[in-house]
Design a protein around this motif. Sequence first.
Motif: not given
Length: 540
Positions: A381-400
Motif C-alpha cells: 500500500t505505501q509503495a503504491v501511494l508513493q507512485k511506484r508503478s511496479d507496486a501498483r501492478q503487483a497490488l492489482r494482480r493480488i487484488v484480482h
Amino acid sequence: MQTHTLRRQAACHPLLVLLLALLLLAWAPVLYAHASLVASNPDSGTVLAQAPSTASLSFNESVSPLLMKLIRPDGSSKELEDVLTQDQRLELALPTMETEGTYGLSWRVISADGHPVGGTLTFSIGALSSNLVDSTHSNPLRNGLIWLARLLGYVGLFTGIAWVVYRALGPASNNASNPQSHIAPRMLALGAVALLLNLGLVGVDALDLPLSALFSTSAWKTAASTSMGLAVPLGWVALACAALSWNARNATSKKWLAALALILLGASLASSGHASTADPVWLSRPSVWLHVVALTLWIGSFLPLVYALQHAQESRLLTLFSRWIPAILLVLVLSGAALIYVQFDQPASLWESRYGQVLSAKLILVLLLLGLGAYNRYRLTQAVLQKRSDARQALRRIVHLEYVLAVLILAVAALWRFTPPPRALAQLVPPSVSSHIHTEAGMADLLYIPATTQHPAILTVALYEPDFSPLKAQEVEVIFSNPQAGVESITFPAELTRQDQWEVSNVELPHLASWNIRIQVLISDFERIHLDSTLDLQAN
C-alpha cells in the motif's frame, strides 16, 4: 439557508429507511430454521390392524403445508387436501384404504426461513408390502440452479452496491468515461435478475415441481407467502437506491442513496434464511445485518480498487480502504462469531455436521483472503501511494486474486441452502433410554440411543458379575420381542468394544413404545446365562 434545509432533509432519509427496515424485520415471523418432523400418528413403520381415518404430523416449529400425498401399495397416489394446521401439528383426513399392504404419507412443508422440507412416513395395514414408491426425491438440476442463482445474487448485490458506495465517497472511481463504468450497473442488473430467479425457485422447490413450473403462477404465489416475499422486494429497493446513486449528479444525494442501498441490502438478507431465524432473534438478525454490511464493504471493494489501480486513480480509494478495513474486519469477525454461537450446539459439530464442514471450508478461504490483505496493507500500500508503478501492478494482480477468493467464499456460503444448522438437528435428537438388569447370574447396564439423521440406533451393553466386577463373555446376542403387538423375536449379534462393553451398532426395529429384551451371554462352551428386561422407549 435553502441549501442547509435540503441537507437536513437528505440526512433524514436514510434514518427513516433504516427505521422502516428494522420495523419490517421485527414484523417478519420469528421461527427456527429448517422445520423437521419430530412425531407422527401413526408412527412410521407401524403395522395396523385397521386403516386409520386421520393422520397427524408434529414438527419442531410452526409450518405451512405445501403438498400432502397418500401413496398406495400399488404405487398410485392421491393428493390430500383436507389439512388442518394447529400450531406445530398438521391434522390430515385420510381417504378410505381397503387394500392391505404398506402405505406412504408423503409430506412437504415450509417454515419461516423460506426453506421447504419434505419426507415420507410409512405404515402398513394388515401386512407389509415391498412395492411402495417413495414420491420424495432429489432434483439435482433444480438444486444446482438454486445454488447458482444464490451465488449470482451474492456477486451482483455485494459487488454492485459496494462499487456504488465507494464511487460515492470520492473521485477515485468516478470517471464515467472509463469502459469499466458500465460494470457496476451490470452487476446491479445481475443482482436484480438473480433475486427474481431466487424467488421463483423458492416456489418451485417448495412445491417439489419441475423447473418448467417457473412459468406457472402457483410457484410464484407460494414463494410470495414465504419470508422471501419480504427479502426480495427489500433487495430490489436496495438495488434501485444504488442505481439512483450511480446516476445522481448531486454529491450529497449520491452518498445518501448509496448509504440507503447498503442499509437495505443488510435488511434484505437479514429477513430470511438460516441465521436470521435463529434464537435469540435479538442477536441473530442484527448480527446478520452487520455481517452483510461489513462483508459488502470488504469484498465489494476489490473490483473498484482494481480499476482505480488500472487508471492510476487509486490514492483516494486506497487511503480510504486502508483506514476503514480494521473496523470493517472487526465487525465482520464479531458478527460472524455471534452467528456461529446461535447456529452451533457443540464444538464437534464444526467437523461432524455438513453445515460445520461448509463453514470450515469458508473459514479456510477467509484466512487465505486475510493473508493476502495483510500483505497488501503492510507491504504494497505505501509503495503504491508513493507512485511506484511496479507496486501498483503487483497490488492489482493480488487484488484480482482476492476477488476470485471472495467469489469462492460466496460459492461455498451458497451451499448452506441445503444444509440444516446443527442447532436445528440438535432439537431432533431423541432422548436415550437406559435400563439396569440385576440377577444372581450377572448384571447388565443397557443404553439405547435412538436413530437420528446422523447415525442409526445403537444399543450398548455393559456386563458385570454379581459383585460388580467385569463379566468376561465369548459371545453376546440381544433379542427383541413384543408378543402383545404380534412381533416375533428379532436377534442382533453384539460386538465387543471394550473389556466389559458390547455394542449393537445398527438396531433396526418397528416403531413400538416398548420391547421385551433378552441379553443372551455365552461365557464358555458349557455356560450360558440370560438377562431379561423391558425397554420403554417413551420413558424419557
